[in-house]
Motif scaffolding. Sequence first.
Motif, PDB file in Angstrom:
ATOM      1  N   MET A  13       0.843  -1.174   0.000  1.00  9.63           N
ATOM      2  CA  MET A  13       0.000   0.000   0.000  1.00  9.63           C
ATOM      3  C   MET A  13       0.891   1.241   0.000  1.00  9.63           C
ATOM      4  SD  MET A  13      -2.832   1.209   2.775  1.00  9.63           S
ATOM      5  CE  MET A  13      -4.072   0.021   2.354  1.00  9.63           C
ATOM      6  N   GLU A  14       0.631   2.140  -0.909  1.00  9.48           N
ATOM      7  CA  GLU A  14       1.408   3.358  -0.998  1.00  9.48           C
ATOM      8  C   GLU A  14       0.696   4.498  -0.283  1.00  9.48           C
ATOM      9  OE1 GLU A  14       3.604   2.610  -5.261  1.00  9.48           O
ATOM     10  OE2 GLU A  14       2.296   4.325  -5.020  1.00  9.48           O
ATOM     11  N   ALA A  15       1.494   5.369   0.303  1.00 10.29           N
ATOM     12  CA  ALA A  15       0.929   6.513   1.015  1.00 10.29           C
ATOM     13  C   ALA A  15       0.273   7.490   0.047  1.00 10.29           C
ATOM     14  CB  ALA A  15       2.008   7.209   1.829  1.00 10.29           C
ATOM     15  N   SER A  16       0.819   7.640  -1.133  1.00  5.30           N
ATOM     16  CA  SER A  16       0.240   8.507  -2.152  1.00  5.30           C
ATOM     17  C   SER A  16       0.721   8.065  -3.526  1.00  5.30           C
ATOM     18  CB  SER A  16       0.612   9.966  -1.890  1.00  5.30           C
ATOM     19  OG  SER A  16       1.960  10.188  -2.239  1.00  5.30           O
ATOM     20  N   LYS A  17       0.218   8.736  -4.548  1.00 10.01           N
ATOM     21  CA  LYS A  17       0.588   8.380  -5.920  1.00 10.01           C
ATOM     22  C   LYS A  17       2.051   8.659  -6.224  1.00 10.01           C
ATOM     23  CE  LYS A  17      -4.009   9.031  -7.779  1.00 10.01           C
ATOM     24  NZ  LYS A  17      -4.855   9.757  -8.732  1.00 10.01           N
ATOM     25  N   VAL A  18       2.653   9.572  -5.498  1.00 11.18           N
ATOM     26  CA  VAL A  18       4.051   9.917  -5.778  1.00 11.18           C
ATOM     27  C   VAL A  18       5.052   9.089  -4.986  1.00 11.18           C
ATOM     28  CG1 VAL A  18       3.503  12.282  -6.442  1.00 11.18           C
ATOM     29  CG2 VAL A  18       4.113  11.788  -4.096  1.00 11.18           C
ATOM     30  N   THR A  19       4.584   8.285  -4.049  1.00 14.21           N
ATOM     31  CA  THR A  19       5.493   7.511  -3.211  1.00 14.21           C
ATOM     32  C   THR A  19       6.421   6.634  -4.044  1.00 14.21           C
ATOM     33  OG1 THR A  19       3.906   7.503  -1.398  1.00 14.21           O
ATOM     34  CG2 THR A  19       5.648   5.874  -1.307  1.00 14.21           C
ATOM     35  N   GLY A  20       5.881   5.931  -4.998  1.00 11.17           N
ATOM     36  CA  GLY A  20       6.697   5.068  -5.855  1.00 11.17           C
ATOM     37  C   GLY A  20       7.741   5.849  -6.631  1.00 11.17           C
ATOM     38  N   LEU A  21       7.344   7.015  -7.124  1.00  8.64           N
ATOM     39  CA  LEU A  21       8.294   7.865  -7.855  1.00  8.64           C
ATOM     40  C   LEU A  21       9.398   8.375  -6.938  1.00  8.64           C
ATOM     41  CD1 LEU A  21       5.810   9.941 -10.045  1.00  8.64           C
ATOM     42  CD2 LEU A  21       7.282   8.068 -10.774  1.00  8.64           C
ATOM     43  N   LEU A  22       9.045   8.700  -5.705  1.00  9.41           N
ATOM     44  CA  LEU A  22      10.052   9.156  -4.743  1.00  9.41           C
ATOM     45  C   LEU A  22      11.064   8.056  -4.460  1.00  9.41           C
ATOM     46  CD1 LEU A  22       7.852  11.149  -2.196  1.00  9.41           C
ATOM     47  CD2 LEU A  22       9.509  12.101  -3.805  1.00  9.41           C
ATOM     48  N   SER A  42      13.402  13.197   3.087  1.00  9.25           N
ATOM     49  CA  SER A  42      12.503  14.048   3.864  1.00  9.25           C
ATOM     50  C   SER A  42      11.079  14.007   3.302  1.00  9.25           C
ATOM     51  CB  SER A  42      13.033  15.481   3.867  1.00  9.25           C
ATOM     52  OG  SER A  42      12.170  16.328   4.566  1.00  9.25           O
ATOM     53  N   SER A  43      10.968  14.048   1.978  1.00 13.91           N
ATOM     54  CA  SER A  43       9.655  13.984   1.335  1.00 13.91           C
ATOM     55  C   SER A  43       8.964  12.652   1.609  1.00 13.91           C
ATOM     56  CB  SER A  43       9.785  14.177  -0.179  1.00 13.91           C
ATOM     57  OG  SER A  43      10.266  15.454  -0.464  1.00 13.91           O
ATOM     58  N   ILE A  44       9.721  11.577   1.574  1.00  8.09           N
ATOM     59  CA  ILE A  44       9.151  10.251   1.852  1.00  8.09           C
ATOM     60  C   ILE A  44       8.666  10.175   3.292  1.00  8.09           C
ATOM     61  CG2 ILE A  44       9.727   7.799   2.109  1.00  8.09           C
ATOM     62  CD1 ILE A  44      11.541   8.171  -0.404  1.00  8.09           C
ATOM     63  N   LYS A  45       9.464  10.703   4.224  1.00  6.73           N
ATOM     64  CA  LYS A  45       9.060  10.703   5.634  1.00  6.73           C
ATOM     65  C   LYS A  45       7.789  11.513   5.838  1.00  6.73           C
ATOM     66  CE  LYS A  45      13.671  10.068   7.552  1.00  6.73           C
ATOM     67  NZ  LYS A  45      14.796  10.708   8.248  1.00  6.73           N
ATOM     68  N   LYS A  46       7.717  12.692   5.213  1.00  6.17           N
ATOM     69  CA  LYS A  46       6.532  13.551   5.345  1.00  6.17           C
ATOM     70  C   LYS A  46       5.315  12.865   4.739  1.00  6.17           C
ATOM     71  CE  LYS A  46       6.628  17.832   5.650  1.00  6.17           C
ATOM     72  NZ  LYS A  46       6.616  19.177   5.922  1.00  6.17           N
ATOM     73  N   ASP A  47       5.486  12.260   3.573  1.00  2.00           N
ATOM     74  CA  ASP A  47       4.411  11.541   2.905  1.00  2.00           C
ATOM     75  C   ASP A  47       3.895  10.413   3.789  1.00  2.00           C
ATOM     76  OD1 ASP A  47       2.858  11.394   0.501  1.00  2.00           O
ATOM     77  OD2 ASP A  47       3.962   9.589  -0.063  1.00  2.00           O
ATOM     78  N   SER A  48       4.808   9.684   4.417  1.00  2.56           N
ATOM     79  CA  SER A  48       4.428   8.575   5.305  1.00  2.56           C
ATOM     80  C   SER A  48       3.727   9.081   6.559  1.00  2.56           C
ATOM     81  CB  SER A  48       5.667   7.770   5.698  1.00  2.56           C
ATOM     82  OG  SER A  48       6.256   7.215   4.559  1.00  2.56           O
ATOM     83  N   THR A  49       4.177  10.224   7.077  1.00  2.00           N
ATOM     84  CA  THR A  49       3.553  10.799   8.268  1.00  2.00           C
ATOM     85  C   THR A  49       2.121  11.202   7.985  1.00  2.00           C
ATOM     86  OG1 THR A  49       5.698  11.605   9.032  1.00  2.00           O
ATOM     87  CG2 THR A  49       3.766  12.634   9.997  1.00  2.00           C
ATOM     88  N   TRP A  50       1.888  11.837   6.832  1.00  5.23           N
ATOM     89  CA  TRP A  50       0.529  12.211   6.458  1.00  5.23           C
ATOM     90  C   TRP A  50      -0.355  10.982   6.313  1.00  5.23           C
ATOM     91  CZ3 TRP A  50       2.230  15.980   2.064  1.00  5.23           C
ATOM     92  CH2 TRP A  50       2.619  17.197   2.626  1.00  5.23           C
ATOM     93  N   PHE A  51       0.171   9.955   5.694  1.00  8.79           N
ATOM     94  CA  PHE A  51      -0.585   8.726   5.502  1.00  8.79           C
ATOM     95  C   PHE A  51      -0.944   8.107   6.853  1.00  8.79           C
ATOM     96  CE2 PHE A  51      -0.749   4.105   4.499  1.00  8.79           C
ATOM     97  CZ  PHE A  51      -1.816   4.139   3.620  1.00  8.79           C
ATOM     98  N   LYS A  52       0.017   8.083   7.759  1.00  7.26           N
ATOM     99  CA  LYS A  52      -0.214   7.526   9.086  1.00  7.26           C
ATOM    100  C   LYS A  52      -1.274   8.323   9.836  1.00  7.26           C
ATOM    101  CE  LYS A  52       2.164   6.474  13.401  1.00  7.26           C
ATOM    102  NZ  LYS A  52       3.397   6.619  14.162  1.00  7.26           N
ATOM    103  N   SER A  53      -1.250   9.654   9.732  1.00  8.76           N
ATOM    104  CA  SER A  53      -2.236  10.471  10.432  1.00  8.76           C
ATOM    105  C   SER A  53      -3.637  10.255   9.865  1.00  8.76           C
ATOM    106  CB  SER A  53      -1.866  11.949  10.387  1.00  8.76           C
ATOM    107  OG  SER A  53      -1.966  12.461   9.091  1.00  8.76           O
ATOM    108  N   VAL A  54      -3.748  10.041   8.560  1.00 10.85           N
ATOM    109  CA  VAL A  54      -5.068   9.755   7.956  1.00 10.85           C
ATOM    110  C   VAL A  54      -5.589   8.421   8.457  1.00 10.85           C
ATOM    111  CG1 VAL A  54      -6.204   9.173   5.769  1.00 10.85           C
ATOM    112  CG2 VAL A  54      -4.695  11.155   5.903  1.00 10.85           C
ATOM    113  N   ILE A  55      -4.726   7.419   8.532  1.00 10.95           N
ATOM    114  CA  ILE A  55      -5.136   6.099   9.032  1.00 10.95           C
ATOM    115  C   ILE A  55      -5.574   6.193  10.482  1.00 10.95           C
ATOM    116  CG2 ILE A  55      -4.312   3.758   9.570  1.00 10.95           C
ATOM    117  CD1 ILE A  55      -4.725   4.248   6.579  1.00 10.95           C
TER     118      ILE A  55
END
Length: 136
Positions: free
Chosen positions: A1-10, A117-130
Amino acid sequence: MEASKVTGLLFDQLSFRNDRQNVISSNIANINTPNYKTKDLVFEDELQKANKSNDLSLTTTSSMHIAGSNNSLKQQEKSKLIELKGLEEQNDGNNVNLDSQMSEMSKNKVIFDALQSSIKKDSTWFKSVIESSAKN
């Protein structure tokens, strides 16, 4: 499961930056090797060429098609190891310039750190939504 559409690109770009760091390190390690030629790993150049020729655009042949994300990008983002041309050679045929390689290494590290840093922020947002959805 990806946190967002850009996670894979990151993550792909992070992997590319790691590979590029290895190539730059190899150049520096071979600074005294006779006839060694400076190498580089290209990604952006190839992506820009493909983008200019519209190879990255999605095409639909029917109005019933669902517009999707541009997953064809992953096929285009293969990096390529090249030998840099036109560099000044030393008497032994080696063309590695320590200053330019150190500069490229520093630039690559800054981009690598920004990606992390972007990956960490992306993961943090995903975690907060969950976590927010679990409370309801």
